[in-house]
Write a protein that holds these residues in place. Structure first.
Motif, mmCIF file in Angstrom:
data_model
loop_
_atom_site.group_PDB
_atom_site.id
_atom_site.type_symbol
_atom_site.label_atom_id
_atom_site.label_comp_id
_atom_site.label_asym_id
_atom_site.label_seq_id
_atom_site.Cartn_x
_atom_site.Cartn_y
_atom_site.Cartn_z
ATOM 1 N N TYR A 20 0.817 -1.209 0.000
ATOM 2 C CA TYR A 20 0.000 0.000 0.000
ATOM 3 C C TYR A 20 0.857 1.268 0.000
ATOM 4 O O TYR A 20 0.453 2.297 -0.529
ATOM 5 N N LEU A 21 2.034 1.186 0.595
ATOM 6 C CA LEU A 21 2.880 2.368 0.744
ATOM 7 C C LEU A 21 3.838 2.595 -0.428
ATOM 8 O O LEU A 21 4.575 3.572 -0.422
ATOM 9 N N VAL A 22 3.828 1.716 -1.410
ATOM 10 C CA VAL A 22 4.664 1.925 -2.592
ATOM 11 C C VAL A 22 4.145 3.170 -3.321
ATOM 12 O O VAL A 22 2.953 3.277 -3.604
ATOM 13 N N THR A 86 7.342 16.062 -5.690
ATOM 14 C CA THR A 86 7.398 14.652 -6.057
ATOM 15 C C THR A 86 8.469 13.917 -5.260
ATOM 16 O O THR A 86 8.238 12.808 -4.768
ATOM 17 N N SER A 87 9.621 14.545 -5.099
ATOM 18 C CA SER A 87 10.680 13.932 -4.291
ATOM 19 C C SER A 87 10.226 13.763 -2.844
ATOM 20 O O SER A 87 10.487 12.737 -2.218
ATOM 21 N N GLY A 88 9.531 14.753 -2.325
ATOM 22 C CA GLY A 88 9.018 14.675 -0.963
ATOM 23 C C GLY A 88 8.011 13.557 -0.798
ATOM 24 O O GLY A 88 8.020 12.842 0.213
ATOM 25 N N TYR A 89 7.138 13.392 -1.782
ATOM 26 C CA TYR A 89 6.152 12.308 -1.739
ATOM 27 C C TYR A 89 6.851 10.952 -1.692
ATOM 28 O O TYR A 89 6.494 10.084 -0.889
ATOM 29 N N PHE A 90 7.857 10.771 -2.527
ATOM 30 C CA PHE A 90 8.568 9.502 -2.549
ATOM 31 C C PHE A 90 9.325 9.280 -1.246
ATOM 32 O O PHE A 90 9.343 8.169 -0.712
ATOM 33 N N ILE A 91 9.940 10.322 -0.695
ATOM 34 C CA ILE A 91 10.687 10.196 0.558
ATOM 35 C C ILE A 91 9.745 9.861 1.710
ATOM 36 O O ILE A 91 10.058 9.032 2.567
ATOM 37 N N VAL A 92 8.571 10.501 1.747
ATOM 38 C CA VAL A 92 7.596 10.206 2.800
ATOM 39 C C VAL A 92 7.139 8.755 2.705
ATOM 40 O O VAL A 92 7.063 8.053 3.717
ATOM 41 N N CYS A 93 6.847 8.298 1.503
ATOM 42 C CA CYS A 93 6.421 6.901 1.331
ATOM 43 C C CYS A 93 7.524 5.938 1.750
ATOM 44 O O CYS A 93 7.260 4.939 2.435
ATOM 45 N N LEU A 94 8.759 6.239 1.381
ATOM 46 C CA LEU A 94 9.871 5.372 1.760
ATOM 47 C C LEU A 94 10.112 5.391 3.263
ATOM 48 O O LEU A 94 10.415 4.357 3.868
#
Length: 123
Positions: A20-22, A86-94
């Motif tokens: 779900y978090l990908v 977009t980078s922030g979204y990916f970092i938060v998900c990771l």
């Protein structure tokens, strides 16, 4: 009769939460879980958070991209903000994935309660 190992169920549950978090891709299984209203309390909470994060990112991404195409003066600034978002979204998900792997609570201060209120009302 074969009994199902509780550790195996815990592993499958954690794998679903991880899915779900990908970023971007995890939106679809999370939305499907919310649509069916099946799953335990933790699965539903992580699904709501993942769906809310993805919708917020997609909305901001679309608005900033549209603004960059329309504007002549602020094009570069809006594209830079778009890439940072977009980078922030990916970092938060990771980072949420790392929290999940460490066995910690998968919550974002303020944003998780917002996701609970908004998504629960509409789905």
């Amino acid at each position: 009769m074969n009994k199902v190992d509780p550790l195996e169920n815990q592993y499958i549950n954690r794998l679903q939460l991880f899915l779900y978090l990908v970023p971007v891709v995890g939106f679809f299984p999370a939305l499907w879980t919310l649509y069916r209203r099946e799953g335990n309390k933790e699965q539903l909470a992580v699904s709501r958070l993942a769906v809310t994060l993805a919708i917020a990112w997609l909305s901001a991404y679309t608005l900033l991209g549209t603004g960059a195409q329309v504007s002549e003066i602020f094009t570069l600034r809006l594209l830079i903000i778009n890439s940072l978002l977009t980078s922030g979204y990916f970092i938060v998900c990771l980072s949420l994935m790392v929290q999940l792997l460490q066995g910690k609570s998968v919550r974002l201060p303020g944003f998780s309660s917002f996701a609970e209120r908004v998504v629960r009302r509409h789905l």
